[in-house]
Write a protein that holds these residues in place. Structure first.
Motif, PDB file in Angstrom:
ATOM      1  N   VAL A   1       0.849  -1.181  -0.092  1.00  0.00           N
ATOM      2  CA  VAL A   1       0.015  -0.101   0.029  1.00  0.00           C
ATOM      3  C   VAL A   1       0.776   1.276   0.098  1.00  0.00           C
ATOM      4  CG1 VAL A   1      -1.650   1.364   1.274  1.00  0.00           C
ATOM      5  CG2 VAL A   1      -1.786  -1.160   1.259  1.00  0.00           C
TER       6      VAL A   1
ATOM      7  N   TRP B   1      -4.588   3.273  -4.866  1.00  0.00           N
ATOM      8  CA  TRP B   1      -5.314   2.564  -3.933  1.00  0.00           C
ATOM      9  C   TRP B   1      -6.265   1.982  -4.634  1.00  0.00           C
ATOM     10  CZ3 TRP B   1      -4.267   5.809   1.122  1.00  0.00           C
ATOM     11  CH2 TRP B   1      -2.963   5.776   1.550  1.00  0.00           C
TER      12      TRP B   1
ATOM     13  N   CYS C   1      -9.290  -0.088  -1.937  1.00  0.00           N
ATOM     14  CA  CYS C   1     -10.124   1.015  -1.986  1.00  0.00           C
ATOM     15  C   CYS C   1     -11.745   0.444  -1.714  1.00  0.00           C
ATOM     16  CB  CYS C   1     -10.122   2.110  -2.752  1.00  0.00           C
ATOM     17  SG  CYS C   1     -11.261   3.598  -2.484  1.00  0.00           S
TER      18      CYS C   1
END
Length: 307
Positions: free
Chosen positions: A17, A211, A215
């Protein structure tokens, strides 16, 4: 457990991440001049000017201000009325910010020997420098700050990781996400994400949000946030994905169903929630509207625009 005590489950591979966000930021970001300096004075001026002022208006004012008073010594020696007049002439908002900035320069010279404190606590001793500004200067000048949590960052965390609308929860998640000792690049990167890709009207695919695969908002299409009380009408909607399908098929004579899915959603998985069944529903809707054709080819479905 209350919202203040709870922290949502984050992705197991936090390094992936983190790397995704930093790589995205370092590959391309908005070029503000204060991002090219580590001078705490220049960064402090940018932070004070940026409070409730659009950044494209801050750039020329910041450059003019530093031409006029290039160091804290120059600013401390200036007539305060001249500093306030500059602030007013450049439409930078509340004139008390100019007064505080002038007083902070005097403090740096008189109390700190011309050198800025290097940590948020020390910087908070300067006139008009609150916790957010102190942390920003510590981060961007000295790489010595905590995780920044502003409105944009809250919006990102709320959408991406289902963080509850609670300041303590935002602080804890932001701190856990930030790599230790990397506040300069991390805080710049996550603020850029909130300003460029995850605004009130999100631009997930257009801005290449790093992301998307993690997400929650991207997966569900629910892009509400603390400062976005109503669901945006287009981003994440079926109408948006129908449009993507039509555009892609306009570029290709035909596409297999799964190949099409991977092109319109970064998190497409054939057997997932937003997988083959979801995509086939979109294709069938377009076929009912007379826009596409979906023909079986062996074990695959091949989709093309109807000519």
């Amino acid at each position: 457990m209350t919202d203040a005590e709870s922290v949502p489950e984050l992705p197991t591979d936090l390094d992936a991440v983190r790397d995704a966000l930093v790589d995205w930021y370092e590959a391309d970001h908005r070029e503000f001049p204060w991002r090219r300096t580590e001078d705490p004075y220049e960064i402090l001026v940018s932070e004070v000017m940026s409070q409730q002022t659009q950044l494209d208006r801050v750039v020329p004012a910041w450059e003019d201000f530093l031409d006029e008073w290039p160091t804290t010594a120059d600013l401390a020696a200036a007539d305060r009325a001249d500093v306030v007049a500059f602030w007013s002439d450049h439409s930078l908002g509340y004139n008390n910010r100019a007064k505080y900035l002038h007083e902070a320069a005097e403090q740096v010279e008189a109390e700190f020997g011309g050198s800025f404190p290097k940590d948020p606590d020390g910087l908070s001793e300067l006139m008009g420098v609150g916790p957010y500004t102190a942390n920003a200067v510590a981060s961007f000048a000295f790489d010595n700050g905590d995780a920044v949590v502003d409105t944009n960052v809250k919006r990102v965390l709320y959408r991406a990781f289902d963080v509850p609308d609670d300041d303590d929860a935002f602080e804890r998640v932001a701190s856990r996400l930030m790599p230790a000792g990397e506040s300069r690049v991390w805080n710049n990167a996550i603020m850029e994400l909130g300003g460029v890709a995850c605004g009130k009207r999100p631009r997930c695919d257009e801005a290449g949000c790093p992301w998307r695969e993690w997400c929650a908002a991207y997966q569900t299409g629910d892009f509400t946030a603390p400062d976005v009380p109503e669901q945006p009408s287009f981003e994440g909607s079926r109408r948006q994905f129908r449009g993507r399908i039509v555009r892609l098929l306009g570029e290709h004579d035909e596409m297999e169903l799964d190949a099409l899915g991977h092109r319109i959603r970064v998190d497409y998985a054939p057997d997932g929630e937003r997988g083959r069944e979801w995509l086939r529903g979109l294709v069938d809707d377009l076929a009912d509207d007379g826009l596409v054709e979906a023909d079986p080819s062996g074990d695959e479905v091949v989709v093309s625009l109807r000519r």
